[in-house]
Design a protein around this motif. Structure first.
Motif, PDB file in Angstrom:
ATOM      1  N   GLU A  52      49.382  36.259  35.133  1.00 21.33           N
ATOM      2  CA  GLU A  52      48.428  37.166  34.494  1.00 21.33           C
ATOM      3  C   GLU A  52      48.604  37.184  32.971  1.00 21.33           C
ATOM      4  OE1 GLU A  52      47.186  40.510  37.420  1.00 21.33           O
ATOM      5  OE2 GLU A  52      49.375  40.306  37.631  1.00 21.33           O
ATOM      6  N   ARG A  92      53.404  41.909  44.167  1.00 18.38           N
ATOM      7  CA  ARG A  92      52.092  42.027  43.522  1.00 18.38           C
ATOM      8  C   ARG A  92      50.974  41.751  44.525  1.00 18.38           C
ATOM      9  NH1 ARG A  92      48.061  43.518  41.383  1.00 18.38           N
ATOM     10  NH2 ARG A  92      47.098  42.594  39.556  1.00 18.38           N
ATOM     11  N   LEU A  93      51.233  40.941  45.519  1.00 19.36           N
ATOM     12  CA  LEU A  93      50.227  40.649  46.543  1.00 19.36           C
ATOM     13  C   LEU A  93      49.779  41.911  47.274  1.00 19.36           C
ATOM     14  CD1 LEU A  93      51.764  37.405  48.058  1.00 19.36           C
ATOM     15  CD2 LEU A  93      49.703  37.556  46.656  1.00 19.36           C
ATOM     16  N   THR A  95      49.341  44.810  45.952  1.00 21.90           N
ATOM     17  CA  THR A  95      48.561  45.710  45.090  1.00 21.90           C
ATOM     18  C   THR A  95      47.220  45.125  44.659  1.00 21.90           C
ATOM     19  OG1 THR A  95      49.618  44.910  43.059  1.00 21.90           O
ATOM     20  CG2 THR A  95      50.675  46.766  44.221  1.00 21.90           C
ATOM     21  N   MET A  96      46.928  43.896  45.045  1.00 19.97           N
ATOM     22  CA  MET A  96      45.648  43.281  44.696  1.00 19.97           C
ATOM     23  C   MET A  96      44.584  43.782  45.664  1.00 19.97           C
ATOM     24  SD  MET A  96      46.439  39.381  43.662  1.00 19.97           S
ATOM     25  CE  MET A  96      47.983  38.937  44.389  1.00 19.97           C
ATOM     26  N   ARG A  97      43.687  44.587  45.153  1.00 23.25           N
ATOM     27  CA  ARG A  97      42.713  45.212  46.026  1.00 23.25           C
ATOM     28  C   ARG A  97      41.265  44.835  45.738  1.00 23.25           C
ATOM     29  NH1 ARG A  97      46.798  47.425  47.722  1.00 23.25           N
ATOM     30  NH2 ARG A  97      47.485  49.423  48.363  1.00 23.25           N
ATOM     31  N   THR A  98      40.971  44.411  44.544  1.00 20.76           N
ATOM     32  CA  THR A  98      39.573  44.126  44.207  1.00 20.76           C
ATOM     33  C   THR A  98      39.364  42.639  43.972  1.00 20.76           C
ATOM     34  OG1 THR A  98      39.815  44.394  41.818  1.00 20.76           O
ATOM     35  CG2 THR A  98      39.375  46.389  43.102  1.00 20.76           C
ATOM     36  N   ARG A  99      38.190  42.202  44.288  1.00 25.20           N
ATOM     37  CA  ARG A  99      37.852  40.792  44.102  1.00 25.20           C
ATOM     38  C   ARG A  99      37.655  40.439  42.638  1.00 25.20           C
ATOM     39  NH1 ARG A  99      33.721  39.668  49.127  1.00 25.20           N
ATOM     40  NH2 ARG A  99      35.232  40.235  50.713  1.00 25.20           N
ATOM     41  N   ASN A 101      39.835  41.233  40.318  1.00 22.71           N
ATOM     42  CA  ASN A 101      41.160  41.060  39.766  1.00 22.71           C
ATOM     43  C   ASN A 101      41.455  39.559  39.616  1.00 22.71           C
ATOM     44  OD1 ASN A 101      44.171  40.505  40.451  1.00 22.71           O
ATOM     45  ND2 ASN A 101      44.132  42.588  39.639  1.00 22.71           N
ATOM     46  N   ALA A 103      44.317  37.902  39.379  1.00 17.58           N
ATOM     47  CA  ALA A 103      45.351  37.393  40.284  1.00 17.58           C
ATOM     48  C   ALA A 103      44.776  37.216  41.691  1.00 17.58           C
ATOM     49  CB  ALA A 103      46.549  38.345  40.308  1.00 17.58           C
ATOM     50  N   TYR A 104      43.932  38.144  42.124  1.00 16.47           N
ATOM     51  CA  TYR A 104      43.258  38.034  43.423  1.00 16.47           C
ATOM     52  C   TYR A 104      42.424  36.759  43.462  1.00 16.47           C
ATOM     53  CZ  TYR A 104      40.238  39.358  47.367  1.00 16.47           C
ATOM     54  OH  TYR A 104      39.572  39.391  48.563  1.00 16.47           O
TER      55      TYR A 104
END
Length: 120
Positions: A52, A92-93, A95-99, A101, A103-104
């Motif tokens: 990031e 961190r995987l 906490t990735m909630r939105t498309r 993001n 990192a997502y």
């Protein structure tokens, strides 16, 4: 980006990373084409995504990457700081909630690259 199996701008983690990439390719000319150079470019790109490193203020990173990546590919410098500094915490995987993001999108792109199929 096709060589990294990124065919849709919706899945591009950091559009801002394309700026130094374009500058690096321009400075290198055809020097980026051999396989070892492309491998280094891919390594630089993918270290910037899960680390990031292109999410905040990026102007100084752009300038530093331009110089460091070009020297690295030409064999005149060490591994760029974007590669060296990249870290990814596995937690961190969770906490990735939105498309939206980066990192997502990066994880999603890597999954597609490895053969997963996009749906919807």
């Amino acid at each position: 980006m096709h060589s990294q199996d990124l065919y849709d701008s919706r899945f591009l983690p950091y559009g801002s990373q394309l700026i130094p990439l374009a500058a690096i390719l321009t400075v290198l000319g055809r020097e980026w084409e051999p396989h070892p150079a492309r491998e280094k470019l891919a390594r630089w790109y993918w270290c910037g995504v899960p680390g990031e490193l292109y999410g905040g203020s990026t102007e100084s990173r752009f300038a530093r990457d331009l110089l460091e990546v070009v020297d690295w590919i030409r064999g005149a410098g060490p591994e760029p700081s974007t590669v060296f500094d990249a870290e990814f915490a596995p937690a961190r995987l969770l906490t990735m909630r939105t498309r939206n993001n980066a990192a997502y999108k990066g994880v999603y792109s890597l999954l597609l690259r490895e053969g997963a199929r996009a749906t919807g």
